[in-house]
Motif scaffolding. Structure first.
Motif, PDB file in Angstrom:
ATOM      1  N   ARG A   7      -7.734  -0.502  -1.067  1.00  0.00           N
ATOM      2  CA  ARG A   7      -6.402  -0.166  -1.566  1.00  0.00           C
ATOM      3  C   ARG A   7      -5.311  -0.581  -0.585  1.00  0.00           C
ATOM      4  NH1 ARG A   7      -8.411   5.818  -3.458  1.00  0.00           N
ATOM      5  NH2 ARG A   7      -9.095   5.262  -5.572  1.00  0.00           N
ATOM      6  N   VAL A  54      -4.987  -4.482  -0.542  1.00  0.00           N
ATOM      7  CA  VAL A  54      -4.371  -5.014  -1.759  1.00  0.00           C
ATOM      8  C   VAL A  54      -2.867  -4.779  -1.728  1.00  0.00           C
ATOM      9  CG1 VAL A  54      -4.190  -4.713  -4.259  1.00  0.00           C
ATOM     10  CG2 VAL A  54      -6.440  -4.862  -3.189  1.00  0.00           C
ATOM     11  N   ALA A  55      -2.463  -3.549  -1.418  1.00  0.00           N
ATOM     12  CA  ALA A  55      -1.028  -3.237  -1.370  1.00  0.00           C
ATOM     13  C   ALA A  55      -0.332  -4.026  -0.265  1.00  0.00           C
ATOM     14  CB  ALA A  55      -0.833  -1.737  -1.153  1.00  0.00           C
ATOM     15  N   GLU A  65      -5.097   3.755 -10.700  1.00  0.00           N
ATOM     16  CA  GLU A  65      -5.136   2.998  -9.449  1.00  0.00           C
ATOM     17  C   GLU A  65      -3.796   2.346  -9.134  1.00  0.00           C
ATOM     18  OE1 GLU A  65      -7.547   2.303  -6.192  1.00  0.00           O
ATOM     19  OE2 GLU A  65      -8.027   3.381  -8.037  1.00  0.00           O
ATOM     20  N   SER A  66      -3.050   1.958 -10.166  1.00  0.00           N
ATOM     21  CA  SER A  66      -1.783   1.271  -9.939  1.00  0.00           C
ATOM     22  C   SER A  66      -0.782   2.158  -9.202  1.00  0.00           C
ATOM     23  CB  SER A  66      -1.188   0.802 -11.263  1.00  0.00           C
ATOM     24  OG  SER A  66      -1.037   1.891 -12.154  1.00  0.00           O
ATOM     25  N   LYS A  78      -1.453   4.401  -6.879  1.00  0.00           N
ATOM     26  CA  LYS A  78      -1.817   4.415  -5.466  1.00  0.00           C
ATOM     27  C   LYS A  78      -1.382   3.117  -4.788  1.00  0.00           C
ATOM     28  CE  LYS A  78      -5.797   7.241  -6.729  1.00  0.00           C
ATOM     29  NZ  LYS A  78      -5.327   7.348  -8.118  1.00  0.00           N
ATOM     30  N   ILE A  79      -1.635   1.985  -5.439  1.00  0.00           N
ATOM     31  CA  ILE A  79      -1.227   0.695  -4.874  1.00  0.00           C
ATOM     32  C   ILE A  79       0.286   0.641  -4.744  1.00  0.00           C
ATOM     33  CG2 ILE A  79      -1.288  -1.807  -5.195  1.00  0.00           C
ATOM     34  CD1 ILE A  79      -4.017  -0.571  -4.582  1.00  0.00           C
ATOM     35  N   TYR A  80       0.980   1.146  -5.765  1.00  0.00           N
ATOM     36  CA  TYR A  80       2.440   1.106  -5.743  1.00  0.00           C
ATOM     37  C   TYR A  80       3.002   1.916  -4.574  1.00  0.00           C
ATOM     38  CZ  TYR A  80       7.234   2.276  -6.992  1.00  0.00           C
ATOM     39  OH  TYR A  80       8.588   2.480  -6.957  1.00  0.00           O
ATOM     40  N   TRP A  92       2.438   0.056  -1.405  1.00  0.00           N
ATOM     41  CA  TRP A  92       3.359  -1.087  -1.362  1.00  0.00           C
ATOM     42  C   TRP A  92       4.779  -0.626  -1.040  1.00  0.00           C
ATOM     43  CZ3 TRP A  92       7.687  -1.790  -4.398  1.00  0.00           C
ATOM     44  CH2 TRP A  92       8.302  -3.046  -4.318  1.00  0.00           C
ATOM     45  N   CYS A 134       1.238   0.924   6.604  1.00  0.00           N
ATOM     46  CA  CYS A 134       0.622   1.055   5.285  1.00  0.00           C
ATOM     47  C   CYS A 134      -0.483   2.114   5.308  1.00  0.00           C
ATOM     48  CB  CYS A 134       0.079  -0.304   4.843  1.00  0.00           C
ATOM     49  SG  CYS A 134      -0.435  -0.390   3.113  1.00  0.00           S
TER      50      CYS A 134
END
Length: 286
Positions: free
Chosen positions: A101, A104-105, A157-158, A160-162, A165, A225
């Motif tokens: 995670r 990716v972010a 999941e989006s 968490k990534i957001y 990011w 991050c």
């Protein structure tokens, strides 16, 4: 004759004294030279020694009863809890999920921040409207935006990534712009004198000049991050180190909480040292 012999003998003694090398007394001050350098082995030894010394002090404080084990358990207890979590709670799998995670972010943030930051610093027509917006957003606390993130992206999941990011992009884009701004104007003028076109100056001169600082800032923001991981993984998560830590916190399992924190620290330390080694190898001319 006697006086002459004494004089010659005295001269010989003087010469012997001057020829004898003067040995400097060893002093600790040579280790405390301002911005001085140490041998690589000495740095490693001092780093390991400092870490081991801190762990021993922590262990002694816990065993002597100076701390409450409910709130501050000994390192040996934390390590034992980590072993149980690896065997019984799939801690390494959770660590892998969290690492995925974060990367990716971070890669999404870097892919966006590097070109935007370069353009902001290179062309004021781009930087002037973007800088106030980015400055405003980067001061917003990420935890306060968690409810909005759930409304926009749900609890998958989006989200968490957001959140990861969000905590990285707006800091990184300004660091990239500062790196480009620090490129000496002389480089641009020399390239222009030699007939380079604007896109060649940007790609072959300015970008290469800013690259060492850019790699350093990427390494720093990758650490930032990781600091948002717990916030991202408490949003209806069922996996990840943040989920493990948050679950253990509910039942006051302090050793398990600290074990999760230590795993994050180990991953961050290893990653940082790898990036440092890459930086040294890639930019040996610095």
């Amino acid at each position: 004759m006697t006086n002459l012999a004494q004089a010659v003998s005295g001269m010989g003694q003087i010469e012997d004294k001057t020829e004898e090398p003067v040995r400097a007394k060893p002093s600790l001050s040579r280790f405390f030279v301002f911005r001085g350098l140490l041998a690589r082995r000495a740095e490693i030894a001092l780093g390991i020694g400092g870490s081991v010394g801190l762990l021993l002090l922590w262990e002694a404080a816990a065993r002597l009863g100076w701390t409450n084990p409910v709130f501050f358990p000994a390192p040996s207890t934390v390590i034992a809890a980590m072993g149980r979590m690896i065997v019984n709670q799939s801690l390494l799998w959770h660590a892998g999920i969290s690492t995925m995670r974060v990367w990716v972010a971070f890669l999404i943030a870097a892919a966006m921040a590097i070109p935007i930051g370069i353009l902001m610093s290179s062309y004021r027509v781009i930087g002037a409207p973007l800088e106030p917006v980015i400055d405003f957003i980067r001061y917003l606390p990420v935890p306060a935006l968690v409810p909005l993130s759930i409304i926009w992206f749900g609890v998958g999941e989006s989200t968490k990534i957001y959140l990861l990011w969000l905590g990285t992009f707006f800091q990184l884009v300004l660091l990239v712009a500062d790196d480009m701004r620090r490129v000496p104007q002389e480089y641009v003028e020399i390239a222009s004198t030699l007939g380079a076109k604007p896109h060649q100056i940007l790609k072959d001169v300015a970008f290469r000049a800013m690259l060492p600082g850019l790699v350093d800032n990427l390494r720093i923001t990758l650490g930032w991050c990781w600091t948002y991981l717990i916030i991202a993984e408490i949003v209806a998560a069922d996996s990840g180190i943040g989920f493990v830590i948050w679950t253990a916190r509910r039942y006051m399992k302090t050793p398990e909480v600290m074990a999760g924190v230590v795993v994050i620290g180990i991953i961050g330390l290893v990653t940082d040292q790898i990036l440092r080694a890459i930086h040294r190898r890639a930019f040996q001319y610095l």
